[in-house]
Each structure stands twice: as C-alpha cells, then as structure tokens.
Scaffold this motif. Sequence first.
Motif, PDB file in Angstrom:
ATOM      1  N   GLN A 233      26.686   1.231   3.897  1.00 50.34           N
ATOM      2  CA  GLN A 233      24.554   1.458   2.949  1.00 50.34           C
ATOM      3  C   GLN A 233      23.980   1.663   3.431  1.00 50.34           C
ATOM      4  OE1 GLN A 233      24.172  -2.618   1.267  1.00 50.34           O
ATOM      5  NE2 GLN A 233      23.298  -1.731  -0.441  1.00 50.34           N
ATOM      6  N   ASP A 236      22.652   5.281   2.815  1.00 52.19           N
ATOM      7  CA  ASP A 236      20.735   4.967   2.007  1.00 52.19           C
ATOM      8  C   ASP A 236      20.317   4.080   1.973  1.00 52.19           C
ATOM      9  OD1 ASP A 236      22.745   6.577  -0.895  1.00 52.19           O
ATOM     10  OD2 ASP A 236      23.702   4.850  -0.927  1.00 52.19           O
ATOM     11  N   PHE A 378      19.884  -4.752  -0.111  1.00 56.79           N
ATOM     12  CA  PHE A 378      20.673  -3.957   0.660  1.00 56.79           C
ATOM     13  C   PHE A 378      21.502  -4.542   1.437  1.00 56.79           C
ATOM     14  CE2 PHE A 378      18.431  -0.045  -0.052  1.00 56.79           C
ATOM     15  CZ  PHE A 378      18.602   0.467  -0.032  1.00 56.79           C
TER      16      PHE A 378
END
Length: 424
Positions: A233, A236, A378
């Motif tokens: 992740q 992002d 996240f």
Amino acid sequence: MQFSELGLSADIQRAVAEQGYDTPTPIQQQAIPAVLAGHDLMATAQTGTGKTAGFTLPILQRLTAGANDRLSRVARTPRVLVLTPTRELAIQVEESVRTYGKHLPINSLAVFGGVGINPQIAGLRRGVDILVATPGRLLDHVQQKTVDLGSIEIFVLDEADRMLDMGFIRDIRKIIALLPKQRQNLLFSATFSPEIRELAGGLLHQPVSVDVAPRNTAAETVAQRVIECNREQKKDLLKHLFETRSLHQVLVFARTKHGADALARALDKAGIKAAAIHGDKSQGARTRVLGEFKEGKLAALVATDIAARGIDIDALPYVINYELPNVPEDYVHRIGRTGRAGMEGEAISLVCHDERPQLKDIEKLIKRNLERVVIEGFEPAAHAAPRPPQPPRGGRSAQPARAPAKAAKKPGGPQQHRSGSRHR
Ligand code: AMP
C-alpha cells in the motif's frame, strides 16, 4: 555571536549579510577562527550544518588578506583545492565560493566528470584561485597537464566519509602526493570511522577538532515520524499524503535506481509532478531536475542515497523515506536534508513489516524511539503479506528485505527470482 565578531573582512561580511545570515552556525563559530589562525581542521559535520561557509569564508579571507607570508601567490595556478565526492556537491561548493567571494577579486572553477573537459581546460587556463573538483576528473586534468597543483596552499577534503564509501581512496592519495608538503588541510566528514581516522592521521598536522553534530545525532529541529503500513500500500499511501497534506518540495528516498524511476512515474501519473535523480541519469538531466525541484516546479524529487548527497536546498520542508535505507547511518544523512541551519523540517518514514529490523537498527543508532503513526485506511495487517524468497539477512550490510509490491500480490505463485537484488 554575530558574524562581525569572527574577524572576517568587511567585503566578506557584506556578502554574508546579503545572504540574510547574521548568526554563524555552531560549526562556523568553531571552524572560522581555527582556519583563520592557519590550523589544520578535523570537522565532524553533516551537510546542513553550514559547513560549506565554515571553510569557504575563512579561506576567502586568507587568500585576500595576505595575512600569512608563508602563502605566496603564483600567477594563474590554483591556491586552494576542494575535493568533493559528487558533481552536485562540487557545483554547490563553487557556487558558495562565488556567493561569499562576490566582492573579492577571486576566481573559482568546478571541474567534474560527465561533461566535456575542454571548457574546463579553458577555465583553468584563464587562471583559478580556488579549484573545486571531483577526484577522477581532477586526475584527468593532471594527466593532461592542464592543471598544476604545485601551488596549493589550502586543501579541503569535503564529505570524506562519502569519498571513501565511493571508493575514491586511491585517487585521494594520488592527489595528496601531488600537493606541496607545506599546506593547510581541512577535513570534513559526517562520521568518524576508523578509516577516516586513518586518513586524517596521515593528512592533518596537529588539527583543531570540531564536532558539531556528533555522529548519529539527528538534527533536533526535524520532527521524525514513522507511518506503519503494508508494503503493497506504500504507493497509495504516499499519494494520499501528497493529496491530504498538500505537500510540495518533498525529497522522497527510494532504495534503488529502478525503484526511484518507477515511483516518480507513478506519482507523475497520479498528477503529482515528480522526477527521479540517481546515478544512471546524465549530468544534464540531474542538473535540470534539481533546478526544477529548487524552483518549485516539482512536488517530489525521488532520489537514491548516493544521488542525494550534496543536494543543497534552502529550507527543504519534508523528507519522506519511501523505503528505509540499507545502512542506518544513511537515515541520518537523509533526514539531514531537512531542518537545516535551524529551519523546522519533518521526516516521515513509511515502514512495512519487512523493514522493522532496519527501523530497530536506526533507533539504536540515533538513541531514540521514533513516534509511530497509523493512517486511516492504510492500517498495517497483523502479519506481512507473503513475498518471494529473499537472500538471507546477515547483519547490517546484508541486502534488506525488499520486494516489489506487484510480486507480493501473488502469494503461493511460482518462485521466479530473488527480487531483493535484481535492480541494484
Ligand atoms: P551546508 O551545511 O554548507 O550544506 O549549509 C546548509 C545550508 O545552510 C545552506 O543552504 C546555507 O546557505 C545555509 N547557511 C549557511 N550558513 C548559514 C547561517 N549562518 N545562517 C543561516 N543559514 C546558513
């Protein structure tokens, strides 16, 4: 303390004032009087401490004040040699010489590889007082007899630790052998390793020691935070940080050249103006990208550790470690790019499961625990996603755990390659 108390000439003080500086930084307070008095100097100081002015100002004074009759002017040959590990640093040091020496009759020149040698030869012929050089290109000039080092009065070895890291020790020794025996020597290094100690032992005579940023102490003006996240992740999350915090002029560190390129492309695609800077880029491309970044045309500059050395930007507000460095000392170098000369800065490290051992090493080195933050959306999973096999981690110099996010999305897939060392 004020600059006016350091015994610098009016012309030099005027140039300093024109930069908007009135208070010397700690290294300047200690180094300037020592250099003016003619001592050799061993300074442990990182980039960002004001070290360049720390040696440039007293050198300019010594060249122009005629204070030392041991120093004799030999027409058109360099009197000062500053060796730097990178082209960028050579350019920046020479710019500082011009900035602080603008009211003085001093000529300076930077010579470095990766560009044509002929303009440098022409510059040397015109006459140079202060020569700033990278080792390889300087030796090219020596070989072509386009430079004469026989009149050097002051020799500066800047970022000596990085010079050794980059394998320049033999070149440095060759260059030192070409210098007159009687000279003033100044050595700057961010760390004081046994190798540096040995080099200093052979180079310096009864040096004054200045230690302003004891190795491993991160600048106190830098807020350091760790954002815990999942490996896959990270891209992002980085985009999210740019968008939600409207970040600009961020130096982002990646561990590999390939990784830096890929990340810059991904950011650019997401509408965040970004470019990469690393050793495989031509000198022209590096200079252009750095210029755009300094002018604020790029929101992000994605750099590898080596390329980032010598990037000198006033008041860089953010450093983001997209990946933690292999060697914990590099973390200190990286975050030294922000919070410079008393400015506030923030260093954010995106840390996934695989990088926890490196984080531990860093915290041990800087002797403090870094604040952990989790960003909504996240949150790190309890366990890392599986990834392809890695070479074993054996001590600090081992390849760190690393895997491209794409590969990580294929748990149980065929074990295609050892991704940890592919793009190095
Ligand atoms: P350096 O450590 O030489 O890379 O310098 C770090 C930054 O601090 C550079 O951008 C300098 O222009 C700036 N600087 C140098 N001396 C001073 C000072 N006395 N006050 C404020 N900023 C300074």
